[in-house]
Scaffold this motif. Structure first.
Motif, mmCIF file in Angstrom:
data_model
loop_
_atom_site.group_PDB
_atom_site.id
_atom_site.type_symbol
_atom_site.label_atom_id
_atom_site.label_comp_id
_atom_site.label_asym_id
_atom_site.label_seq_id
_atom_site.Cartn_x
_atom_site.Cartn_y
_atom_site.Cartn_z
ATOM 1 N N VAL A 29 0.833 -1.209 0.000
ATOM 2 C CA VAL A 29 0.000 0.000 0.000
ATOM 3 C C VAL A 29 0.863 1.252 0.000
ATOM 4 C CG1 VAL A 29 -1.702 1.316 1.335
ATOM 5 C CG2 VAL A 29 -1.966 -1.159 1.080
ATOM 6 N N TRP A 30 1.918 1.273 0.809
ATOM 7 C CA TRP A 30 2.750 2.476 0.895
ATOM 8 C C TRP A 30 3.391 2.784 -0.448
ATOM 9 C CZ3 TRP A 30 7.827 2.465 -0.402
ATOM 10 C CH2 TRP A 30 8.485 1.222 -0.401
ATOM 11 N N LEU A 31 3.809 1.745 -1.191
ATOM 12 C CA LEU A 31 4.467 1.966 -2.480
ATOM 13 C C LEU A 31 3.467 2.508 -3.505
ATOM 14 C CD1 LEU A 31 6.902 1.794 -4.340
ATOM 15 C CD2 LEU A 31 6.313 -0.618 -4.759
ATOM 16 N N VAL A 32 2.266 1.953 -3.524
ATOM 17 C CA VAL A 32 1.232 2.468 -4.422
ATOM 18 C C VAL A 32 0.915 3.918 -4.060
ATOM 19 C CG1 VAL A 32 -1.172 2.204 -5.171
ATOM 20 C CG2 VAL A 32 0.285 0.181 -4.897
ATOM 21 N N GLY A 33 0.878 4.219 -2.760
ATOM 22 C CA GLY A 33 0.650 5.590 -2.314
ATOM 23 C C GLY A 33 1.743 6.530 -2.791
ATOM 24 N N VAL A 34 2.972 6.104 -2.700
ATOM 25 C CA VAL A 34 4.097 6.938 -3.149
ATOM 26 C C VAL A 34 4.026 7.163 -4.663
ATOM 27 C CG1 VAL A 34 6.615 6.973 -3.446
ATOM 28 C CG2 VAL A 34 5.634 6.386 -1.228
ATOM 29 N N LEU A 35 3.773 6.096 -5.418
ATOM 30 C CA LEU A 35 3.696 6.226 -6.881
ATOM 31 C C LEU A 35 2.524 7.113 -7.301
ATOM 32 C CD1 LEU A 35 4.519 2.540 -7.895
ATOM 33 C CD2 LEU A 35 6.031 4.540 -8.033
ATOM 34 N N ALA A 36 1.374 6.933 -6.648
ATOM 35 C CA ALA A 36 0.212 7.769 -6.947
ATOM 36 C C ALA A 36 0.496 9.226 -6.589
ATOM 37 C CB ALA A 36 -1.014 7.261 -6.197
ATOM 38 N N GLY A 87 -2.000 11.121 3.728
ATOM 39 C CA GLY A 87 -2.840 10.161 3.028
ATOM 40 C C GLY A 87 -2.223 8.778 2.959
ATOM 41 N N ILE A 88 -0.916 8.710 2.757
ATOM 42 C CA ILE A 88 -0.232 7.421 2.695
ATOM 43 C C ILE A 88 -0.272 6.738 4.057
ATOM 44 C CG2 ILE A 88 1.994 6.274 2.336
ATOM 45 C CD1 ILE A 88 2.550 8.499 0.202
ATOM 46 N N VAL A 89 -0.002 7.488 5.115
ATOM 47 C CA VAL A 89 -0.074 6.919 6.469
ATOM 48 C C VAL A 89 -1.495 6.438 6.758
ATOM 49 C CG1 VAL A 89 0.118 7.463 8.944
ATOM 50 C CG2 VAL A 89 1.895 8.224 7.344
ATOM 51 N N LEU A 90 -2.476 7.231 6.375
ATOM 52 C CA LEU A 90 -3.880 6.840 6.554
ATOM 53 C C LEU A 90 -4.170 5.544 5.798
ATOM 54 C CD1 LEU A 90 -6.811 7.441 7.477
ATOM 55 C CD2 LEU A 90 -7.060 8.754 5.358
ATOM 56 N N ALA A 91 -3.737 5.442 4.555
ATOM 57 C CA ALA A 91 -3.991 4.248 3.739
ATOM 58 C C ALA A 91 -3.358 3.006 4.359
ATOM 59 C CB ALA A 91 -3.469 4.462 2.317
ATOM 60 N N VAL A 92 -2.128 3.138 4.828
ATOM 61 C CA VAL A 92 -1.446 1.998 5.452
ATOM 62 C C VAL A 92 -2.191 1.566 6.714
ATOM 63 C CG1 VAL A 92 0.684 1.279 6.606
ATOM 64 C CG2 VAL A 92 0.798 2.513 4.429
ATOM 65 N N ALA A 93 -2.601 2.527 7.524
ATOM 66 C CA ALA A 93 -3.334 2.196 8.759
ATOM 67 C C ALA A 93 -4.678 1.541 8.433
ATOM 68 C CB ALA A 93 -3.538 3.454 9.600
ATOM 69 N N LEU A 94 -5.380 2.074 7.451
ATOM 70 C CA LEU A 94 -6.668 1.501 7.083
ATOM 71 C C LEU A 94 -6.511 0.095 6.511
ATOM 72 C CD1 LEU A 94 -8.440 4.611 5.514
ATOM 73 C CD2 LEU A 94 -8.918 3.540 7.733
ATOM 74 N N ALA A 95 -5.462 -0.110 5.717
ATOM 75 C CA ALA A 95 -5.217 -1.446 5.153
ATOM 76 C C ALA A 95 -5.020 -2.469 6.262
ATOM 77 C CB ALA A 95 -4.001 -1.411 4.234
ATOM 78 N N ARG A 96 -4.446 -2.028 7.345
ATOM 79 C CA ARG A 96 -4.163 -2.943 8.445
ATOM 80 C C ARG A 96 -5.358 -3.154 9.366
ATOM 81 N NH1 ARG A 96 0.992 -4.345 11.240
ATOM 82 N NH2 ARG A 96 0.335 -5.205 13.228
ATOM 83 N N VAL A 149 -5.068 4.704 -4.967
ATOM 84 C CA VAL A 149 -4.876 4.126 -3.636
ATOM 85 C C VAL A 149 -6.111 3.330 -3.217
ATOM 86 C CG1 VAL A 149 -4.403 4.629 -1.209
ATOM 87 C CG2 VAL A 149 -3.208 5.910 -2.994
ATOM 88 N N ALA A 150 -7.288 3.846 -3.515
ATOM 89 C CA ALA A 150 -8.522 3.129 -3.169
ATOM 90 C C ALA A 150 -8.592 1.792 -3.893
ATOM 91 C CB ALA A 150 -9.739 3.980 -3.496
#
Length: 158
Positions: A29-36, A87-96, A149-150
């Motif tokens: 997720v973090w890598l997709v967030g960085v690329l996006a 947003g990336i931190v949020l995405a990683v936390a939500l994924a978990r 990211v979604a």
């Protein structure tokens, strides 16, 4: 003379896009967030450069400032990078931890994007055209980053 027809090119590009999407679906997720984020930053900076090119004054003031300061070339890019960390931190936390991470991410980031529009709206000593461009730049970045990211969040953990 090429034997490739427009239909073949269209099918080939569709397959390539699908293959790229599947590749992102399996990345962390973090890598997709960085690329996006990088893609969103580039597109948003291009939007800002176009606005600058058509004559929108790129000067804005922060709340409490007595005069507007120039928004430097690269300012849109840097702003997207800075705020996307959240947003990336949020995405990683939500994924978990979230039951429905993609939906929660979209709802939360849409609300945060709407809230971010208040900044340009109340920027003192800033031309209306600049306020509009700044607000639209938030939407441009969100339109590039949030769906990617979604989509990744909707595919669970790799």
């Amino acid at each position: 003379m090429s034997a490739t027809t427009p239909q073949t090119r269209s099918t080939t590009s569709s397959l390539s896009s699908a293959r790229s999407a599947r590749l992102l679906d399996t990345r962390p997720v973090w890598l997709v967030g960085v690329l996006a984020t990088l893609a969103g930053a580039v597109v948003t900076e291009a939007f800002g450069l176009i606005a600058r090119g058509v004559g929108v004054p790129m000067e804005a003031a922060s709340p409490g400032a007595t005069e507007a300061a120039e928004i430097p070339v690269g300012g849109f890019f840097g702003g997207v990078l800075f705020w996307s960390v959240v947003g990336i931190v949020l995405a990683v936390a939500l994924a978990r931890w979230a039951k429905r991470p993609a939906r929660t991410f979209v709802v939360t980031t849409a609300a945060l994007t709407a809230l971010s529009m208040a900044g340009p709206a109340v920027a003192p000593h800033t031309a209306t055209s600049t306020q509009v461009v700044l607000a639209l730049s938030h939407l441009v970045a969100a339109a590039v980053i949030i769906p990617v990211v979604a989509r990744r969040l909707s595919h669970g953990r790799p």
